[in-house]
Design a protein around this motif. Structure first.
Motif, mmCIF file in Angstrom:
data_model
loop_
_atom_site.group_PDB
_atom_site.id
_atom_site.type_symbol
_atom_site.label_atom_id
_atom_site.label_comp_id
_atom_site.label_asym_id
_atom_site.label_seq_id
_atom_site.Cartn_x
_atom_site.Cartn_y
_atom_site.Cartn_z
ATOM 1 N N HIS A 410 0.832 -1.204 0.000
ATOM 2 C CA HIS A 410 0.000 0.000 0.000
ATOM 3 C C HIS A 410 0.869 1.258 0.000
ATOM 4 O O HIS A 410 0.600 2.219 -0.735
ATOM 5 N N ASP A 411 1.910 1.262 0.827
ATOM 6 C CA ASP A 411 2.817 2.408 0.888
ATOM 7 C C ASP A 411 3.602 2.557 -0.404
ATOM 8 O O ASP A 411 3.736 3.662 -0.955
ATOM 9 N N LEU A 412 4.134 1.448 -0.887
ATOM 10 C CA LEU A 412 5.037 1.484 -2.036
ATOM 11 C C LEU A 412 4.326 1.851 -3.332
ATOM 12 O O LEU A 412 4.930 2.431 -4.230
ATOM 13 N N ALA A 413 3.043 1.503 -3.427
ATOM 14 C CA ALA A 413 2.284 1.830 -4.635
ATOM 15 C C ALA A 413 2.227 3.338 -4.866
ATOM 16 O O ALA A 413 2.098 3.801 -6.012
ATOM 17 N N GLU A 414 2.326 4.106 -3.791
ATOM 18 C CA GLU A 414 2.307 5.565 -3.907
ATOM 19 C C GLU A 414 3.655 6.125 -4.355
ATOM 20 O O GLU A 414 3.726 7.285 -4.784
ATOM 21 N N ARG A 426 3.849 -9.551 -12.674
ATOM 22 C CA ARG A 426 4.245 -10.666 -11.823
ATOM 23 C C ARG A 426 3.136 -11.721 -11.755
ATOM 24 O O ARG A 426 3.411 -12.932 -11.844
ATOM 25 N N ALA A 427 1.900 -11.278 -11.591
ATOM 26 C CA ALA A 427 0.774 -12.209 -11.516
ATOM 27 C C ALA A 427 0.609 -12.992 -12.817
ATOM 28 O O ALA A 427 0.262 -14.183 -12.802
ATOM 29 N N LYS A 428 0.893 -12.352 -13.930
ATOM 30 C CA LYS A 428 0.792 -13.013 -15.233
ATOM 31 C C LYS A 428 1.898 -14.055 -15.409
ATOM 32 O O LYS A 428 1.662 -15.162 -15.917
ATOM 33 N N LEU A 429 3.109 -13.709 -14.988
ATOM 34 C CA LEU A 429 4.245 -14.608 -15.178
ATOM 35 C C LEU A 429 4.271 -15.742 -14.156
ATOM 36 O O LEU A 429 4.753 -16.835 -14.455
ATOM 37 N N ASP A 430 3.782 -15.497 -12.954
ATOM 38 C CA ASP A 430 3.862 -16.486 -11.873
ATOM 39 C C ASP A 430 2.537 -16.522 -11.108
ATOM 40 O O ASP A 430 2.461 -16.129 -9.939
ATOM 41 N N PRO A 431 1.481 -16.996 -11.736
ATOM 42 C CA PRO A 431 0.154 -16.949 -11.098
ATOM 43 C C PRO A 431 0.058 -17.791 -9.830
ATOM 44 O O PRO A 431 -0.755 -17.488 -8.951
ATOM 45 N N ARG A 432 0.888 -18.816 -9.698
ATOM 46 C CA ARG A 432 0.832 -19.667 -8.501
ATOM 47 C C ARG A 432 1.753 -19.167 -7.385
ATOM 48 O O ARG A 432 1.751 -19.726 -6.281
ATOM 49 N N GLY A 433 2.523 -18.129 -7.650
ATOM 50 C CA GLY A 433 3.381 -17.558 -6.625
ATOM 51 C C GLY A 433 4.555 -18.434 -6.248
ATOM 52 O O GLY A 433 4.995 -18.429 -5.085
ATOM 53 N N ILE A 434 5.108 -19.172 -7.203
ATOM 54 C CA ILE A 434 6.247 -20.049 -6.922
ATOM 55 C C ILE A 434 7.441 -19.260 -6.382
ATOM 56 O O ILE A 434 8.175 -19.744 -5.517
ATOM 57 N N PHE A 435 7.621 -18.021 -6.872
ATOM 58 C CA PHE A 435 8.793 -17.241 -6.494
ATOM 59 C C PHE A 435 8.530 -16.259 -5.353
ATOM 60 O O PHE A 435 9.381 -15.433 -5.027
ATOM 61 N N LEU A 436 7.354 -16.337 -4.749
ATOM 62 C CA LEU A 436 7.023 -15.438 -3.639
ATOM 63 C C LEU A 436 7.488 -16.010 -2.308
ATOM 64 O O LEU A 436 7.719 -17.205 -2.167
ATOM 65 N N ASN A 437 7.622 -15.132 -1.335
ATOM 66 C CA ASN A 437 7.806 -15.515 0.063
ATOM 67 C C ASN A 437 7.054 -14.480 0.898
ATOM 68 O O ASN A 437 6.487 -13.524 0.341
ATOM 69 N N PRO A 438 6.979 -14.614 2.208
ATOM 70 C CA PRO A 438 6.209 -13.646 3.002
ATOM 71 C C PRO A 438 6.656 -12.200 2.820
ATOM 72 O O PRO A 438 5.821 -11.286 2.798
ATOM 73 N N HIS A 439 7.949 -11.974 2.689
ATOM 74 C CA HIS A 439 8.429 -10.605 2.511
ATOM 75 C C HIS A 439 7.923 -10.024 1.189
ATOM 76 O O HIS A 439 7.415 -8.889 1.155
ATOM 77 N N LEU A 440 8.058 -10.770 0.089
ATOM 78 C CA LEU A 440 7.583 -10.275 -1.188
ATOM 79 C C LEU A 440 6.070 -10.122 -1.206
ATOM 80 O O LEU A 440 5.532 -9.211 -1.853
ATOM 81 N N HIS A 441 5.375 -10.984 -0.497
ATOM 82 C CA HIS A 441 3.927 -10.856 -0.392
ATOM 83 C C HIS A 441 3.572 -9.538 0.274
ATOM 84 O O HIS A 441 2.639 -8.817 -0.158
ATOM 85 N N ARG A 442 4.322 -9.171 1.305
ATOM 86 C CA ARG A 442 4.049 -7.907 2.008
ATOM 87 C C ARG A 442 4.331 -6.696 1.130
ATOM 88 O O ARG A 442 3.539 -5.750 1.090
ATOM 89 N N VAL A 443 5.465 -6.693 0.417
ATOM 90 C CA VAL A 443 5.832 -5.484 -0.332
ATOM 91 C C VAL A 443 5.154 -5.388 -1.694
ATOM 92 O O VAL A 443 5.132 -4.302 -2.280
ATOM 93 N N LEU A 444 4.583 -6.481 -2.187
ATOM 94 C CA LEU A 444 3.953 -6.444 -3.506
ATOM 95 C C LEU A 444 2.435 -6.615 -3.472
ATOM 96 O O LEU A 444 1.743 -6.083 -4.346
ATOM 97 N N LEU A 445 1.915 -7.321 -2.486
ATOM 98 C CA LEU A 445 0.498 -7.715 -2.548
ATOM 99 C C LEU A 445 -0.355 -7.203 -1.403
ATOM 100 O O LEU A 445 -1.565 -7.024 -1.569
ATOM 101 N N GLU A 446 0.206 -7.027 -0.222
ATOM 102 C CA GLU A 446 -0.610 -6.627 0.919
ATOM 103 C C GLU A 446 -0.954 -5.147 0.829
ATOM 104 O O GLU A 446 -0.079 -4.305 0.655
ATOM 105 N N GLY A 447 -2.252 -4.846 1.020
ATOM 106 C CA GLY A 447 -2.703 -3.454 0.968
ATOM 107 C C GLY A 447 -2.547 -2.749 2.297
ATOM 108 O O GLY A 447 -2.221 -3.333 3.297
#
Length: 447
Positions: A410-414, A426-447
């Motif tokens: 949410h912060d970074l989107a601004e 990212r969602a198009k290239l890796d729809p199952r989230g194989i390359f994600l981890n909790p940190h990337l989930h926080r900085v890319l997906l959490e609002g």
């Protein structure tokens, strides 16, 4: 299938041991086809797969949740064009190894940061940079990337081929795929003349922008509370030039060894340890550390001057700002540090870079200066970093992706005009989230 060691070797941690994990599997592919098998295996078994480099990041960007993957066998130079000035490396090659290889061909990177232990893929994926208002971050030297996507496909991207992916993957956080090959635009080998000396804080801060624009590469370090800063000005020289000390001058090399290794690693380690055990002594210890550096000048091949070997473990927080904010931000930092009871054994380091068009580059769209804060690994980093980060956020700073920060998607989107584009790609290239981890989930997906 790539090498899979026993469970006893699956422990992972960052260099400063701020983040740790126990992986469920470890893969070391010896070729791109073996890497593709690893990714297909992870997808078929529902595992997440995280590439780890040398663990120099202070964030959890590479922390594995399931299997981890090392690119130790995917290293070395694959091709070089000494006339067209390009060099292609496998992605697991370290910056140090690449510098040595380029030296054999009388070539060099045009700009580098202080560290050289990290892999080339890790360096470009997190926004690694040096200093110089006319020079972009390390990834701006890349002309082509090859990466393996979540379905195992090998994708080539450049300005001409898959240009959107190229602009995203140049600072891709390891979230778009696994980089396997990188082509750099390189330059003929050159030398740097370095001048390091102490100055009044007021003189340098009031004239920093002018000094940065009047230098090839310029930065300064400052222990908050001190009336003095230490500047480092690097001037680019022809490979062979008269009037400067030769690279192998015995006295010059001996003084540099004493300063860079005996003082900055050996003595500094002891001072940092003492400061961690007796925090009240830290201001006095910082004066000793600052005094011990002295003034010096020297010349050497570029990679030997840009980079400095560091052995004392530490965590880092770094934020990037529009250079027009320099005076205001430094005033706020100085006011905060004047009343803060917490002092680090490390100085703040201020550097610069040119604007670029890489989607998640901290220097996207603006001439940039960086403020880097470091904390000895035995000291609690939050006490130092959190108050500073509040100031950095208030000034719209963009965090270094590989270092400590508490920002969410949410912060970074601004802060990034192409943030939404990156997330959608990212969602198009890796729809199952194989390359994600909790940190990337926080900085890319959490609002």
């Amino acid at each position: 299938m790539a090498d899979t060691p026993q469970n006893s070797s699956l422990a992972w941690s960052t260099w400063a041991r701020q983040h740790e994990a126990q992986a469920t599997g470890l893969f070391r592919p010896r070729s791109i086809p073996e890497l593709q098998e690893c990714i297909e295996h992870a997808g078929a078994t529902g595992q997440r797969l995280k590439v780890v480099g040398r663990g120099r990041s202070s964030s959890a960007i590479a922390q594995p949740t399931d299997a981890l993957l090392e690119l130790d066998y995917l290293t070395g130079l694959t091709r070089v064009d000494t006339e067209g000035l390009t060099a292609t490396f496998r992605s697991g090659t370290t910056v140090r190894e690449a510098n040595q290889i380029l030296g054999y061909y009388n070539l060099a990177f045009s700009n580098l940061g202080r560290l050289d232990e990290q892999t080339l893929a890790g360096a470009i994926s997190t926004g690694f940079h040096g200093t110089g208002v006319d020079y972009g971050i390390f990834a701006t030297q890349v002309t082509e990337l090859k990466l393996v996507g979540a379905s195992g496909q090998l994708i080539t991207c450049s300005v001409q081929e898959n240009p959107e992916l190229f602009k995203a993957a140049l600072c891709g956080l390891g979230a778009l795929g696994i980089i396997v090959e990188i082509t750099f635009a390189v330059v003929p080998q050159f030398r740097l003349h370095a001048v390091e000396r102490g100055h009044s804080y007021t003189d340098i801060v009031h004239s920093f922008t002018e000094r940065a624009h009047g230098s090839d590469h310029y930065e300064f370090s400052w222990f908050p509370g001190s009336a003095e800063v230490r500047t480092r000005r690097l001037t680019r020289l022809a490979l062979l030039t008269e009037g400067y000390m030769p690279a192998n001058a015995a006295v010059s090399q001996a003084r540099r060894y004493g300063g860079d290794h005996l003082l900055n690693n050996g003595m500094f380690s002891a001072l940092s340890y003492l400061g961690a055990k007796a925090p009240a002594l830290q201001p006095a210890l910082n004066k000793v550390s600052n005094w011990g550096k002295g003034n010096r000048r020297y010349a050497d091949y570029s990679a030997r001057v840009f980079t400095v070997h560091r052995t004392v473990r530490h965590s880092t927080m770094e934020y990037a700002f529009d250079i027009s904010q320099f005076s205001e931000l430094m005033s706020d930092i100085r006011a905060h540090c004047k009343g803060s009871p917490v002092q680090s054994s490390y100085p703040l380091v201020i550097s610069t870079s040119a604007a670029d068009d890489i989607w998640l580059s901290p220097a996207y769209g603006r001439e940039t200066f960086y403020v880097s804060a470091r904390s000895y690994w035995r000291q609690p980093q939050a006490e130092l970093f959190s108050p500073l980060e509040a100031i950095f956020k208030a000034h719209g700073g963009r965090p270094h992706w590989g270092q400590f920060h508490s920002q969410s998607a949410h912060d970074l989107a601004e802060l990034y005009p192409h943030f939404k584009d990156f997330v959608e790609l990212r969602a198009k290239l890796d729809p199952r989230g194989i390359f994600l981890n909790p940190h990337l989930h926080r900085v890319l997906l959490e609002g």
